[in-house]
Scaffold this motif. Sequence first.
Motif, mmCIF file in Angstrom:
data_model
loop_
_atom_site.group_PDB
_atom_site.id
_atom_site.type_symbol
_atom_site.label_atom_id
_atom_site.label_comp_id
_atom_site.label_asym_id
_atom_site.label_seq_id
_atom_site.Cartn_x
_atom_site.Cartn_y
_atom_site.Cartn_z
ATOM 1 N N GLY A 294 1.047 -1.203 0.199
ATOM 2 C CA GLY A 294 0.177 -0.034 0.028
ATOM 3 C C GLY A 294 0.809 1.404 0.306
ATOM 4 N N VAL A 295 1.901 1.235 0.927
ATOM 5 C CA VAL A 295 2.717 2.280 1.226
ATOM 6 C C VAL A 295 3.592 2.896 -0.411
ATOM 7 C CG1 VAL A 295 4.561 3.347 1.842
ATOM 8 C CG2 VAL A 295 2.663 2.367 3.765
ATOM 9 N N VAL A 296 3.845 1.409 -1.032
ATOM 10 C CA VAL A 296 4.971 1.858 -2.211
ATOM 11 C C VAL A 296 3.945 2.389 -3.288
ATOM 12 C CG1 VAL A 296 5.336 0.024 -4.398
ATOM 13 C CG2 VAL A 296 6.207 -0.477 -1.591
ATOM 14 N N LEU A 297 2.001 1.509 -3.609
ATOM 15 C CA LEU A 297 1.841 2.683 -3.843
ATOM 16 C C LEU A 297 1.360 3.818 -4.214
ATOM 17 C CD1 LEU A 297 -1.540 -0.373 -4.284
ATOM 18 C CD2 LEU A 297 0.236 0.032 -6.233
ATOM 19 N N ALA A 298 1.334 4.694 -2.888
ATOM 20 C CA ALA A 298 0.866 5.516 -2.148
ATOM 21 C C ALA A 298 1.713 6.699 -3.378
ATOM 22 C CB ALA A 298 0.790 5.327 -0.903
ATOM 23 N N PHE A 299 3.389 5.680 -2.632
ATOM 24 C CA PHE A 299 4.757 6.362 -3.042
ATOM 25 C C PHE A 299 4.709 6.233 -4.807
ATOM 26 C CE2 PHE A 299 6.529 6.448 0.336
ATOM 27 C CZ PHE A 299 6.504 7.261 0.963
ATOM 28 N N GLN A 300 3.769 5.689 -5.443
ATOM 29 C CA GLN A 300 3.815 5.279 -6.943
ATOM 30 C C GLN A 300 3.432 6.309 -7.494
ATOM 31 O OE1 GLN A 300 3.136 1.621 -7.569
ATOM 32 N NE2 GLN A 300 4.835 0.889 -8.374
ATOM 33 N N LEU A 301 2.448 6.989 -7.292
ATOM 34 C CA LEU A 301 1.310 8.091 -7.449
ATOM 35 C C LEU A 301 2.401 9.534 -6.991
ATOM 36 C CD1 LEU A 301 -2.481 6.732 -5.988
ATOM 37 C CD2 LEU A 301 -1.065 7.197 -8.488
ATOM 38 N N ALA A 302 2.519 9.568 -6.148
ATOM 39 C CA ALA A 302 3.603 11.138 -6.362
ATOM 40 C C ALA A 302 4.240 10.889 -6.598
ATOM 41 C CB ALA A 302 3.478 11.240 -4.737
ATOM 42 N N PHE A 303 5.334 9.720 -6.776
ATOM 43 C CA PHE A 303 6.600 9.725 -7.974
ATOM 44 C C PHE A 303 6.153 8.614 -8.663
ATOM 45 C CE2 PHE A 303 7.168 10.706 -3.835
ATOM 46 C CZ PHE A 303 7.772 12.724 -3.888
ATOM 47 N N PRO A 304 6.081 9.002 -10.361
ATOM 48 C CA PRO A 304 5.554 7.794 -11.088
ATOM 49 C C PRO A 304 6.970 6.667 -11.547
ATOM 50 C CG PRO A 304 4.569 9.843 -11.968
ATOM 51 C CD PRO A 304 5.171 10.408 -10.375
ATOM 52 N N GLY A 305 8.229 7.384 -11.297
ATOM 53 C CA GLY A 305 9.849 7.057 -11.380
ATOM 54 C C GLY A 305 9.258 6.197 -10.709
ATOM 55 N N LEU A 306 8.803 6.006 -9.741
ATOM 56 C CA LEU A 306 8.936 4.004 -9.201
ATOM 57 C C LEU A 306 8.105 2.613 -9.351
ATOM 58 C CD1 LEU A 306 7.895 5.655 -5.720
ATOM 59 C CD2 LEU A 306 10.708 4.693 -6.445
ATOM 60 N N ASN A 307 7.472 2.930 -10.850
ATOM 61 C CA ASN A 307 6.444 1.497 -11.159
ATOM 62 C C ASN A 307 7.036 1.060 -12.005
ATOM 63 O OD1 ASN A 307 3.735 2.335 -11.327
ATOM 64 N ND2 ASN A 307 3.985 4.914 -11.675
ATOM 65 N N ASN A 308 8.351 1.277 -12.353
ATOM 66 C CA ASN A 308 8.961 0.085 -13.451
ATOM 67 C C ASN A 308 10.191 -0.166 -12.875
ATOM 68 O OD1 ASN A 308 7.114 2.046 -14.856
ATOM 69 N ND2 ASN A 308 7.493 0.140 -16.621
ATOM 70 N N LEU A 309 10.173 -0.186 -11.337
ATOM 71 C CA LEU A 309 11.718 -0.898 -10.858
ATOM 72 C C LEU A 309 11.439 -2.504 -11.337
ATOM 73 C CD1 LEU A 309 11.322 1.053 -7.718
ATOM 74 C CD2 LEU A 309 12.621 1.519 -10.368
ATOM 75 N N ALA A 310 10.514 -2.782 -11.218
ATOM 76 C CA ALA A 310 10.507 -4.656 -11.614
ATOM 77 C C ALA A 310 9.508 -4.854 -12.421
ATOM 78 C CB ALA A 310 9.707 -5.259 -9.710
ATOM 79 N N GLY A 311 10.189 -4.133 -13.478
ATOM 80 C CA GLY A 311 8.870 -4.424 -14.934
ATOM 81 C C GLY A 311 7.517 -4.455 -14.807
ATOM 82 N N GLU A 312 7.065 -5.404 -15.262
ATOM 83 C CA GLU A 312 5.514 -5.281 -15.784
ATOM 84 C C GLU A 312 5.045 -5.944 -14.344
ATOM 85 O OE1 GLU A 312 3.232 -8.941 -17.588
ATOM 86 O OE2 GLU A 312 5.312 -9.527 -17.611
ATOM 87 N N TYR A 313 5.598 -6.597 -13.497
ATOM 88 C CA TYR A 313 5.178 -7.596 -11.714
ATOM 89 C C TYR A 313 5.378 -5.885 -10.964
ATOM 90 C CZ TYR A 313 6.095 -10.931 -14.112
ATOM 91 O OH TYR A 313 6.606 -12.623 -15.090
#
Lengths: 227, 489
Positions: free
Chosen positions: B32-51
């Motif tokens: 959940g916290v990872v998701l919250a940071f992804q919305l604030a900082f979209p760069g965090l989305n593609n750190l683990a490929g499609e997963y």
Amino acid sequence: MFHWLEQRPFFFAVLVFVFVSFAGIIEVIPDFAKQSRPTVGTKPYSVLELAGRHVYIKDSCNACHSQLIRPFKSETDRYGMYSLSGEYAYDRPFLWGSKRTGPDLMRVGNYRTTDWHENHMMNPASVVPGTVMPAYPHQFDNIADLDTAYAEALTVKNVFNTPYDQDLDGDGQIDVKLGNYEDAIAAAKEEAKAIAADMKNQKVKDAVANGQVPEIVALIAYLNSLK
Amino acid sequence: MQNGARIEYDYSVAKAFTFATILFGIIGMTIGVVLAFQLAFPGLNNLAGEYGTFSRLRPLHTNGVAFGFTLSGIFASWYYIGQRVLKVSLKESPFLMTIAKLHFVLYFITILLAVVTLFMGITTSKEYAELEWPIDLLVVVWWVLWGISIFGLIGIRRERTLYISIWYFIASFITVAMLYLFNNMEVPTYFASGGYGSWIHSVSMYSGTNDALVQWWYGHNAVGFVFTVPIIAMIYYFLPKESGQNVYSYKLSILAFWGLLFVYLWAGGHHLIYSTVPDWMQTMGSVMSVVLILPSWGSAINMLLTMKGEWQQLQTNTLIKFMILASTFYMLSTIEGPIQSIKSVNAIAHFTDWIPGHVHDGVLGWLVFMIMAALYHMAPRMYGREIYSKSLMDTQFWLQTTGIVLYFTSMWIAGITQGMMWRAYDEYGSLVYSFIDTVTVLQPYYTIRAVGGLMYLIGFFMFAYNMYKTATAGRILDKEPVNATPVAA
């Protein structure tokens, strides 16, 4: 009365069931048949579009994009005509979504092109600066599962009478052809070629020429069908 | 057992579920916290490929927290409370003991399978019902096992009258079973098509508007009967027990219980306001959501009044603080929901961040707080040891409370801002903002939410550590505490 009841677990459980069943019976059932009647012009998805719909679901696009245009001027100005029940008659499952982190896609086929979607999935910021959407480069490598899409089309045709291989508008032509497995897969690959022709990614073009359909091609076929 | 002799309760299954609660809590909340940071900082989305994308992780977060963390907490409490209020030990029935253990094992396997399949993108896409049909069947098996455990223990009980908590457990079991079965009706395509494609894929029995209607009748109420009803069962046991006070009003308990059962199920319709379901259903969903305030507040007020004349306990007993805050957040969340169900408010709130905001003040404030309080209360009795650290508990309380406040205030502002911007027109009758304007404006609020979530998560790690130390290094108690849970300074 409750003193009696709370010493008799069986009757207690039965009464609980009666209490909670009420809403379902009254709210869910009455309009069930009416709501699933298709609007004139609504067609079932082709095998390629279904495969694309599976990609849409697999990558949970519906977590951020809705497919439900509400009857407000601000929404019809932005996205087009508001949604009608019958337009979803062949949607299994429905994909209305519950959160719009991105815009609505109910009629995205009317105002976005194959080329736009290709750029958007590879690098969303290239077409929408400031976007929070992740990139989906793996869709250019993964191969779409046409077999499962065919299985689903055949299932809904047989089980739910979804009108494949029928003349829906009375012009003497079959509107959405399914046919047997070989026909359906061949048709899907032909459809994929037409989409790949509008794309620029060489790897995708080569794969399609070799008879394989990358996920991105199927997904774009689905998005283009949303009108 | 001789009359008057102490019953020796068996906590092995309750302990196993306690472990699962903490494990899945850490996993679900971290995602959940990872998701919250992804919305604030979209760069965090593609750190683990499609997963690692937001879209792939979101169903994992909801499933992990709802069915991993929460259900574990409920089952742990059931295997603790059930024996105690029915005055019977699991030890007395080898059959029920086996059922209970099987229940845990199958449940645990299911959650692991859910994590793997959701990571792979195998999902039906229906919210809180994402799992594909083979896992659905597994869920049905252990849900039935839980039912056998409930009615089995009731069958051999020594206490003739069923305590309020048991009412709520029964209601949760029956209602979720009904909702789950109907919503997950699906046809496996491999078998129906005569052997084509993936064997795990299925297609929903319902289409379009009907599918949406069944889904939200399920979605709202299954969550309600997992997130609210068993949690009320817990507070009805743990608050009077911990405070040494009687439940304020028996009549209010009855009224709130049957009222909740009757009204709750109608409220699912409020997810479909301004959709393509018939207008009368939307209105029904809206009106009944407002009526739902009565039974919800009935329970909550009953809990608050239970503390009548004993409010000083708030200063001395951290666990009472946890439970009273939980009740208060229950009231906040059950007034907020009906407000959002009013059509004109819904027009602005629907599809915006106010909705996850609403869910989270309920979940973080009411449900997780109550589950943590329950486990804290159970730990000294299950392990025969004092709670390891009071200062850790207090720090956790304030850290998490601050986290919740940051979470819901930022999401209220974000949601209303976005809803208003979507519908803003200029003097010439054109839309003022493009969609992306309504996204970029939210960045600061997303950051605040992520920080709030992180504080909450850190608090949860403190809880996990405190529980671990209690089980392994807490001071050993010579006899079971009667009311207030003993805590080391």
